[in-house]
Enzyme design. Structure first.
Site, PDB file in Angstrom:
ATOM      1  N   TYR A  69     -18.195  -5.097  -5.103  1.00  0.00           N
ATOM      2  CA  TYR A  69     -17.969  -3.844  -4.387  1.00  0.00           C
ATOM      3  C   TYR A  69     -17.907  -4.111  -2.893  1.00  0.00           C
ATOM      4  CZ  TYR A  69     -17.470   0.569  -6.741  1.00  0.00           C
ATOM      5  OH  TYR A  69     -16.926   1.631  -7.397  1.00  0.00           O
ATOM      6  N   GLU A  71     -16.683  -1.491  -0.296  1.00  0.00           N
ATOM      7  CA  GLU A  71     -16.149  -0.308   0.408  1.00  0.00           C
ATOM      8  C   GLU A  71     -16.175  -0.544   1.911  1.00  0.00           C
ATOM      9  OE1 GLU A  71     -18.387   3.101  -0.746  1.00  0.00           O
ATOM     10  OE2 GLU A  71     -17.281   3.350  -2.617  1.00  0.00           O
ATOM     11  N   ASP A 215       9.714   2.824   2.845  1.00  0.00           N
ATOM     12  CA  ASP A 215       9.069   2.397   1.598  1.00  0.00           C
ATOM     13  C   ASP A 215       9.847   1.200   1.061  1.00  0.00           C
ATOM     14  OD1 ASP A 215       7.894   2.017  -0.806  1.00  0.00           O
ATOM     15  OD2 ASP A 215       8.109   4.075  -1.538  1.00  0.00           O
ATOM     16  N   THR A 241       4.984  -2.548  -2.368  1.00  0.00           N
ATOM     17  CA  THR A 241       4.183  -3.072  -3.479  1.00  0.00           C
ATOM     18  C   THR A 241       4.078  -4.580  -3.290  1.00  0.00           C
ATOM     19  OG1 THR A 241       6.035  -3.598  -4.944  1.00  0.00           O
ATOM     20  CG2 THR A 241       5.155  -1.360  -5.076  1.00  0.00           C
ATOM     21  N   LYS A 244       6.634  -6.557  -6.929  1.00  0.00           N
ATOM     22  CA  LYS A 244       8.059  -6.547  -7.265  1.00  0.00           C
ATOM     23  C   LYS A 244       8.687  -7.851  -6.738  1.00  0.00           C
ATOM     24  CE  LYS A 244       8.072  -1.559  -7.824  1.00  0.00           C
ATOM     25  NZ  LYS A 244       8.509  -0.235  -7.340  1.00  0.00           N
ATOM     26  N   ARG A 250      -0.129  -6.793  -9.202  1.00  0.00           N
ATOM     27  CA  ARG A 250       0.182  -5.365  -9.129  1.00  0.00           C
ATOM     28  C   ARG A 250      -0.661  -4.749  -8.019  1.00  0.00           C
ATOM     29  NH1 ARG A 250       3.169  -2.340 -11.987  1.00  0.00           N
ATOM     30  NH2 ARG A 250       3.789  -4.293 -12.930  1.00  0.00           N
TER      31      ARG A 250
HETATM   32  C1  LIG Z   1       7.776   0.958  -7.339  1.00  0.00           C
HETATM   33  C2  LIG Z   1       7.882   1.924  -6.214  1.00  0.00           C
HETATM   34  C3  LIG Z   1       6.764   2.670  -5.798  1.00  0.00           C
HETATM   35  C4  LIG Z   1       5.480   2.760  -6.570  1.00  0.00           C
HETATM   36  O1  LIG Z   1       4.791   1.619  -6.834  1.00  0.00           O
HETATM   37  P1  LIG Z   1       3.638   1.647  -7.958  1.00  0.00           P
HETATM   38  O2  LIG Z   1       2.954   0.345  -7.742  1.00  0.00           O
HETATM   39  O3  LIG Z   1       4.323   1.783  -9.275  1.00  0.00           O
HETATM   40  O4  LIG Z   1       2.755   2.805  -7.689  1.00  0.00           O
HETATM   41  C5  LIG Z   1       6.912   3.464  -4.669  1.00  0.00           C
HETATM   42  N1  LIG Z   1       8.063   3.527  -3.998  1.00  0.00           N
HETATM   43  C6  LIG Z   1       9.165   2.850  -4.390  1.00  0.00           C
HETATM   44  C7  LIG Z   1      10.409   2.957  -3.588  1.00  0.00           C
HETATM   45  C8  LIG Z   1       9.110   2.033  -5.515  1.00  0.00           C
HETATM   46  O5  LIG Z   1      10.198   1.361  -5.899  1.00  0.00           O
END
Ligand SMILES: *Cc1c(COP(=O)(O)O)cnc(C)c1O
Length: 427
Positions: A69, A71, A215, A241, A244, A250
């Site tokens: 933990y 925080e 994003d 993320t 990807k 993850r």
């Molecule tokens: C995959 C994705 C997310 C979300 O990611 P998670 O890890 O699934 O919550 C947010 N924005 C875009 C553009 C994405 O492609």
């Protein structure tokens, strides 16, 4: 199915982890895990947001750092005993800021969605107007959907792509920004296959005094490898993320300038999250170190070269490629010229061991549950070692599966059998 790939994937993965204990203690669950490793090894993995993490990332992820933990932030924790996990988080932060040239990084978001939630929380209050890509045109749920916090708590205005070209209409973005005076403008997509013009978005945001949130969930790995433009110099906040194209565990991360550092950190913890997942943060540090290597830059460029080759080959098979091609790992394609819907194509491909998504295209006449298209990406197959030579074969297998030809599953197994995603562990 190729038994050599099956056996190799199974034994090398299983001996490289504490898997033997799971097998003895809980054979029912062990079979599920092993079965999934085999599925990942034996099918053609074309889901755009998926990849194969390295043994180093998996080792950090499966480590007892999961027990801790912590925080708060390094040096300011609410719990004792955080000296070592502080080092792990500092490594992740330093590696992220150096790699992307950002003043500040927050590596605690549990996922990409958590990162966007924190960005909205840091910059906006409920009721504020946000200009974001409309979901049917490639926006993410967290950008502005009634079924999500975004659409429930904010006033969302959606922009889209031009009918016919499927390219972002920057003039429409500008017009909507002037009309609605949003507090934030969001770009970045789940499906847009082209580079986004960050400078154009920055200019529009400056025109109307809006924050710019990028994003980069899909593309940050390509940015790391120099195969896509870096949004950091243009954005107030970059969300992403780590799993990807970045090929880590993850999870999520946020990059921003020094001016917003404290607001971002508070929006993650304590506003929207509790204790950080220190094993995932350590794994992010491992992935960020990998992403800074020349080998990763070569990987990122191979990902985009493979996507271009695959898009071209799919077009040759009669599919209509959205935007006419791709700059990234992403391809969206209309399968109606082959006489199939997106849902049918996904199902027939899956039956042949080809794993990809159905996709609702911009201006799609089919309902979103069906869609006229498929969405796929080359991040995973490139990690496996496939190159542009294999892409025509992949395209042919997809087209033949969509045409419901027989015997495709054996050919898929033969192809992937030559590219095991998890080579033997160096133990
Ligand atoms: C995959 C994705 C997310 C979300 O990611 P998670 O890890 O699934 O919550 C947010 N924005 C875009 C553009 C994405 O492609």
């Amino acid at each position: 199915m190729s038994t050599t790939a099956e056996t190799a994937g199974q034994t090398t993965w299983a001996t490289g982890t504490g898997f033997e204990q799971l097998r003895t203690q809980d054979p029912e669950l062990a079979d599920v895990v092993l079965g999934e490793v085999q599925r990942q090894s034996n099918c053609l993995q074309l889901i755009a947001g998926e990849n194969f993490t390295s043994p180093a990332v998996l080792a950090a992820l499966g480590s007892p750092l999961a027990n801790k933990y912590a925080e708060g932030y390094p040096g300011q924790r609410h719990h004792a005993g955080c000296e070592l996990v502080d080092l792990a988080e500092r490594l992740a932060i330093e590696r992220a800021t150096r790699l992307f040239g950002a003043a500040h990084a927050n590596v605690q978001p549990y996922s990409g969605s958590s990162a966007v939630l924190a960005a909205y929380a840091a910059l906006l209050v409920p009721g504020d107007t946000v200009l974001a890509m409309a979901l049917p045109h490639g926006g993410h749920l967290t950008h502005g959907s009634e079924s999500n916090f975004s659409g429930r708590w904010f006033h969302i205005v959606g922009y889209g792509v031009t009918r016919g070209t499927d390219l972002i209409d920057y003039d429409e973005v500008r017009r909507l920004a002037h009309q609605h005076r949003p507090k934030a403008i969001v770009c970045g997509s789940i499906a847009y296959p082209r580079h986004i013009d960050h400078a154009a978005f920055r200019e529009i945001a400056d025109d109307v005094g809006a924050y710019l949130i990028v994003d980069a969930a899909h593309t940050l790995g390509l940015v790391a490898g120099g195969a896509a433009p870096n949004p950091v110099p243009y954005a107030d906040v970059v969300c992403a993320t780590s799993h990807k194209t970045l090929r880590g565990p993850r999870g999520g991360l946020i990059l921003c300038g020094a001016d917003l550092a404290q607001r971002i950190d508070r929006a993650v913890f304590p506003f929207s999250q509790g204790g950080p997942h220190m094993h995932a943060i350590a794994a992010k540090a491992a992935a960020l170190a990998e992403a800074a290597t020349p080998a990763f830059a070569a990987y990122a460029h191979q990902v985009t070269a493979n996507a271009r080759a695959l898009a071209e080959a799919l077009a040759g098979q009669g599919l209509r490629i959205s935007t006419g091609g791709t700059d990234t790992h992403l391809i969206t394609a209309n399968v109606s010229p082959l006489g199939a819907t997106g849902a049918q194509a996904r199902g027939w491909c899956a039956a042949a061991g080809i794993v990809l998504d159905k996709h609702t295209l911009p201006y799609d006449p089919e309902p979103s549950s069906v869609g006229s298209g498929i969405r796929l990406g080359t991040a995973a197959v490139t990690t496996q070692g496939m190159g542009t030579d294999e892409m025509p074969q992949v395209a042919g297998l997809i087209a033949r599966a969509v045409r419901q030809e027989r015997g495709i599953a054996q050919r898929v197994a033969q192809l992937v059998g030559g590219f095991p995603p998890y080579p033997p562990y160096q133990t």
